[in-house]
Write a protein that holds these residues in place. Structure first.
Motif, PDB file in Angstrom:
ATOM      1  N   ALA A  95     105.117 -73.222  37.359  1.00  0.00           N
ATOM      2  CA  ALA A  95     103.694 -73.015  37.082  1.00  0.00           C
ATOM      3  C   ALA A  95     103.501 -71.966  35.984  1.00  0.00           C
ATOM      4  CB  ALA A  95     102.966 -72.594  38.363  1.00  0.00           C
ATOM      5  N   GLN A  96     104.266 -70.886  36.042  1.00  0.00           N
ATOM      6  CA  GLN A  96     104.150 -69.842  35.023  1.00  0.00           C
ATOM      7  C   GLN A  96     104.554 -70.361  33.647  1.00  0.00           C
ATOM      8  OE1 GLN A  96     105.985 -66.126  36.111  1.00  0.00           O
ATOM      9  NE2 GLN A  96     104.907 -66.058  38.070  1.00  0.00           N
ATOM     10  N   ALA A  97     105.617 -71.154  33.620  1.00  0.00           N
ATOM     11  CA  ALA A  97     106.082 -71.718  32.346  1.00  0.00           C
ATOM     12  C   ALA A  97     105.051 -72.679  31.770  1.00  0.00           C
ATOM     13  CB  ALA A  97     107.427 -72.406  32.532  1.00  0.00           C
ATOM     14  N   ARG A  98     104.463 -73.495  32.639  1.00  0.00           N
ATOM     15  CA  ARG A  98     103.423 -74.434  32.164  1.00  0.00           C
ATOM     16  C   ARG A  98     102.210 -73.670  31.638  1.00  0.00           C
ATOM     17  NH1 ARG A  98     103.019 -78.801  30.550  1.00  0.00           N
ATOM     18  NH2 ARG A  98     101.532 -79.802  31.919  1.00  0.00           N
ATOM     19  N   ALA A  99     101.813 -72.615  32.347  1.00  0.00           N
ATOM     20  CA  ALA A  99     100.670 -71.813  31.910  1.00  0.00           C
ATOM     21  C   ALA A  99     100.975 -71.097  30.599  1.00  0.00           C
ATOM     22  CB  ALA A  99     100.289 -70.800  32.986  1.00  0.00           C
ATOM     23  N   ALA A 100     102.254 -70.803  30.360  1.00  0.00           N
ATOM     24  CA  ALA A 100     102.666 -70.129  29.124  1.00  0.00           C
ATOM     25  C   ALA A 100     102.763 -71.089  27.946  1.00  0.00           C
ATOM     26  CB  ALA A 100     104.001 -69.427  29.333  1.00  0.00           C
ATOM     27  N   ARG A 160      99.273 -77.210  40.604  1.00  0.00           N
ATOM     28  CA  ARG A 160      98.150 -77.380  39.659  1.00  0.00           C
ATOM     29  C   ARG A 160      97.169 -76.206  39.796  1.00  0.00           C
ATOM     30  NH1 ARG A 160      99.559 -79.989  35.859  1.00  0.00           N
ATOM     31  NH2 ARG A 160      97.420 -80.219  35.225  1.00  0.00           N
ATOM     32  N   GLN A 161      96.882 -75.834  41.055  1.00  0.00           N
ATOM     33  CA  GLN A 161      95.963 -74.721  41.316  1.00  0.00           C
ATOM     34  C   GLN A 161      96.543 -73.411  40.781  1.00  0.00           C
ATOM     35  OE1 GLN A 161      92.861 -74.621  42.392  1.00  0.00           O
ATOM     36  NE2 GLN A 161      92.789 -72.401  42.292  1.00  0.00           N
ATOM     37  N   ARG A 162      97.831 -73.220  40.948  1.00  0.00           N
ATOM     38  CA  ARG A 162      98.476 -71.988  40.487  1.00  0.00           C
ATOM     39  C   ARG A 162      98.440 -71.892  38.963  1.00  0.00           C
ATOM     40  NH1 ARG A 162      98.966 -66.889  40.622  1.00  0.00           N
ATOM     41  NH2 ARG A 162     101.014 -66.088  40.116  1.00  0.00           N
ATOM     42  N   ILE A 163      98.690 -73.002  38.291  1.00  0.00           N
ATOM     43  CA  ILE A 163      98.609 -73.020  36.821  1.00  0.00           C
ATOM     44  C   ILE A 163      97.203 -72.619  36.387  1.00  0.00           C
ATOM     45  CG2 ILE A 163      98.698 -74.482  34.760  1.00  0.00           C
ATOM     46  CD1 ILE A 163     100.899 -76.126  36.256  1.00  0.00           C
ATOM     47  N   LEU A 172      96.104 -69.238  34.189  1.00  0.00           N
ATOM     48  CA  LEU A 172      95.342 -69.356  32.940  1.00  0.00           C
ATOM     49  C   LEU A 172      94.024 -68.589  33.015  1.00  0.00           C
ATOM     50  CD1 LEU A 172      96.005 -73.114  32.094  1.00  0.00           C
ATOM     51  CD2 LEU A 172      96.914 -71.106  30.897  1.00  0.00           C
ATOM     52  N   GLU A 173      93.321 -68.690  34.153  1.00  0.00           N
ATOM     53  CA  GLU A 173      92.054 -67.968  34.308  1.00  0.00           C
ATOM     54  C   GLU A 173      92.273 -66.462  34.305  1.00  0.00           C
ATOM     55  OE1 GLU A 173      90.400 -69.625  37.882  1.00  0.00           O
ATOM     56  OE2 GLU A 173      89.634 -71.399  36.839  1.00  0.00           O
ATOM     57  N   SER A 174      93.334 -66.021  34.956  1.00  0.00           N
ATOM     58  CA  SER A 174      93.641 -64.596  34.994  1.00  0.00           C
ATOM     59  C   SER A 174      93.943 -64.071  33.590  1.00  0.00           C
ATOM     60  CB  SER A 174      94.834 -64.352  35.915  1.00  0.00           C
ATOM     61  OG  SER A 174      95.234 -63.018  35.856  1.00  0.00           O
ATOM     62  N   SER A 175      94.689 -64.849  32.833  1.00  0.00           N
ATOM     63  CA  SER A 175      95.006 -64.455  31.455  1.00  0.00           C
ATOM     64  C   SER A 175      93.748 -64.377  30.613  1.00  0.00           C
ATOM     65  CB  SER A 175      95.986 -65.448  30.832  1.00  0.00           C
ATOM     66  OG  SER A 175      97.208 -65.424  31.518  1.00  0.00           O
ATOM     67  N   ALA A 176      92.852 -65.329  30.803  1.00  0.00           N
ATOM     68  CA  ALA A 176      91.604 -65.334  30.042  1.00  0.00           C
ATOM     69  C   ALA A 176      90.754 -64.114  30.380  1.00  0.00           C
ATOM     70  CB  ALA A 176      90.828 -66.612  30.317  1.00  0.00           C
TER      71      ALA A 176
END
Length: 152
Positions: free
Chosen positions: A14-19, A50-53, A57-61
């Motif tokens: 999930a972290q890799a996908r979000a990155a 999917r929820q974790r990704i 992303l929301e946290s990064s934003a």
């Protein structure tokens, strides 16, 4: 909010996908071997993944979205700390930044043109030059809202 996933490989995926990694790259970073598109699809389709990704992303934003107020608050805190620690150069720099932003102080000014450049200008041309200068300083209001003292 699901938070960190219990399965460490799913969390890494999930972290890799979000990155920004594609599914294959994220699959390999998570420690999976081979390239089974079916296995990758199963992990990617899991609702918790999917929820974790989405959460990441929301946290990064949110972290990237510092408001002007947040930045000024941090500069003020730095100014206070620098003064307490006796770090005069740092305190002066923070004070300068606050003054520039809050009161348009400490701005560099330089003359453009030479003596007499405005002598042959009409009053309307001078007003336009002043109006453009005020807009450059952040005064983007309509002409009737510009204080007469700024133009005359």
């Amino acid at each position: 909010m699901a938070g960190i996933l219990r399965n460490p490989q799913h969390e890494i995926y999930a972290q890799a996908r979000a990155a920004g990694c594609n599914k294959d790259e994220a699959y390999q970073k998570a420690g999976y071997r081979g390239k089974s598109s079916q296995a990758i699809g199963c992990i990617d389709a899991k609702p918790e993944v999917r929820q974790r990704i989405k959460e990441i992303l929301e946290s990064s934003a949110r972290r990237a979205e510092l408001s002007r107020r947040d930045i000024l608050d941090r500069i003020y805190q730095d100014w206070e700390l620098a003064r307490k620690l006796g770090q005069v150069p740092a305190a002066l720099k923070a004070a300068e930044l606050m003054g520039r932003e809050l009161h348009r102080m400490f701005t560099e000014r330089k003359e453009i043109g030479g003596p007499g450049d405005f002598d042959n200008k009409t009053e309307e041309e001078v007003r336009d030059i002043v109006r453009d200068g005020l807009k450059d300083l952040g005064w983007d209001q309509e002409e009737e809202n510009i204080p007469p003292s700024a133009i005359n």
